[in-house]
Motif scaffolding. Sequence first.
Motif, PDB file in Angstrom:
ATOM      1  N   ARG A 107       0.834  -1.214   0.000  1.00 28.49           N
ATOM      2  CA  ARG A 107       0.000   0.000   0.000  1.00 28.49           C
ATOM      3  C   ARG A 107       0.865   1.259   0.000  1.00 28.49           C
ATOM      4  O   ARG A 107       0.509   2.265  -0.641  1.00 28.49           O
ATOM      5  N   GLN A 110       2.013   1.817  -3.466  1.00 28.60           N
ATOM      6  CA  GLN A 110       0.901   2.329  -4.278  1.00 28.60           C
ATOM      7  C   GLN A 110       0.598   3.787  -3.940  1.00 28.60           C
ATOM      8  O   GLN A 110       0.223   4.573  -4.824  1.00 28.60           O
ATOM      9  N   PRO A 133     -11.270  -8.112   2.462  1.00 32.18           N
ATOM     10  CA  PRO A 133     -11.428  -6.840   1.731  1.00 32.18           C
ATOM     11  C   PRO A 133     -10.127  -6.058   1.623  1.00 32.18           C
ATOM     12  O   PRO A 133      -9.907  -5.357   0.622  1.00 32.18           O
ATOM     13  N   PHE A 134      -9.267  -6.145   2.616  1.00 30.64           N
ATOM     14  CA  PHE A 134      -7.990  -5.428   2.570  1.00 30.64           C
ATOM     15  C   PHE A 134      -7.080  -6.023   1.494  1.00 30.64           C
ATOM     16  O   PHE A 134      -6.433  -5.289   0.728  1.00 30.64           O
ATOM     17  N   ARG A 136      -8.101  -7.734  -1.134  1.00 32.08           N
ATOM     18  CA  ARG A 136      -8.716  -7.435  -2.424  1.00 32.08           C
ATOM     19  C   ARG A 136      -8.383  -6.012  -2.879  1.00 32.08           C
ATOM     20  O   ARG A 136      -7.991  -5.793  -4.032  1.00 32.08           O
ATOM     21  N   THR A 137      -8.503  -5.043  -1.978  1.00 31.83           N
ATOM     22  CA  THR A 137      -8.252  -3.645  -2.325  1.00 31.83           C
ATOM     23  C   THR A 137      -6.826  -3.433  -2.804  1.00 31.83           C
ATOM     24  O   THR A 137      -6.583  -2.769  -3.819  1.00 31.83           O
ATOM     25  N   VAL A 138      -5.857  -4.011  -2.081  1.00 33.84           N
ATOM     26  CA  VAL A 138      -4.449  -3.817  -2.426  1.00 33.84           C
ATOM     27  C   VAL A 138      -4.078  -4.588  -3.690  1.00 33.84           C
ATOM     28  O   VAL A 138      -3.416  -4.056  -4.591  1.00 33.84           O
ATOM     29  N   LYS A 140      -5.924  -5.593  -6.172  1.00 35.46           N
ATOM     30  CA  LYS A 140      -6.552  -5.078  -7.398  1.00 35.46           C
ATOM     31  C   LYS A 140      -5.763  -3.919  -7.988  1.00 35.46           C
ATOM     32  O   LYS A 140      -5.897  -3.607  -9.180  1.00 35.46           O
ATOM     33  N   LYS A 141      -4.945  -3.273  -7.181  1.00 34.42           N
ATOM     34  CA  LYS A 141      -4.133  -2.160  -7.658  1.00 34.42           C
ATOM     35  C   LYS A 141      -2.745  -2.601  -8.115  1.00 34.42           C
ATOM     36  O   LYS A 141      -1.937  -1.763  -8.529  1.00 34.42           O
TER      37      LYS A 141
END
Length: 368
Positions: A107, A110, A133-134, A136-138, A140-141
């Motif tokens: 993160r 990013q 969810p954490f 997935r969020t990271v 996906k980027k």
Amino acid sequence: MGTEVRRLVLSGYYGFGNSGDEAVLQSILLALQSEGERQGVRIEPVVLSIRPEQTAAMYGVKAVHRMRFADVSQAIRECDGLISGGGSLLQDTTGIKTIPYYLAILRLAQFYRKPTFIYAQGIGPVRRPLFFPFIRTVYKKCRYISVRDEESAALLKRMGITRNTIEVVPDPVMGLTPKSGFARLNRAKPVVGVSVRFWNKDRSELDALAEALRSIAGQRPVTIRMLPFHLPDDADASSYVMERIGSLPVHSDMEIKQNAIHPQDMLGEVSDCDVLIGMRLHSLIYAASQKVPLIGISYDPKIDQFLNRLGLAAAATTERFDPNQVVREAMQHLDHPEDWLAQTEPAIERLKKQARQPAQQIVSTCAY
């Protein structure tokens, strides 16, 4: 016009003395160097390590302390991309802080708008859905995601990451080669390599393995070579097995190798074996890459997943261990190694080729 230079930060479980993770690091470094030379790019790695001085000296790279935020932040700000991997970084069996740490590093990169890459990771087990969810969020980027088995890809898919964005590749260590000038020694008797770790509290699996090794050494002259991959714990486990074996017939002997600290040194030790009996995943990967007949003892699904890719199955597990089965397989491999090679060589060659894919993707992305 000079050669393009790209600085890549490598995040992983580095500097802790785990031979498997050090082998992953060495494999990634060599793959990036080779691919950089092929594409006309000079790669300058910066490794996040718990012992940066040791890592820098061992691999000839720049390293910074993985827990010093200011140093990590500066290294990432100055880099052209960040690689997370390989190994089993995203899992919560070793502690609740492991996943947040590796996600935080990604993160941060990013945040600084640096491309991030997942390099042949083994994902899971993740027993706490709150992490989903954490992750997935990271992820996906991330610019590129590769995992080392289909099970990891399936887990990421359940977390909500599109399957066609994930590349399944072998563990990076499949591409590791021995040091230049390495040559197999001529020996009077075959060598049975053994990689063990503590697992069952009652040590029942190690007791059963000692029984199997005693039987092998009683049936033919062999050298039993204990190969501790994670010091000092595996050295203690190896000593435990040797004590349980006790005295051997005069025609057989046993030894323990505790000075193979560099991954390529350990790879050389494995390459010098005639058969390898292993609990540690990377002991089995070393053996496969060097085409040494191997016998897997499973304590974790990752062992079975790797063996499956070779068309093999574990001879024993830490829950169900029949010493006679291990003896039968060992004797078969010692008597007819060509049979094992004929069965596994096509898969081994395929995995070696696939192991180069992440480096190719990452270098080509950073080159422009």
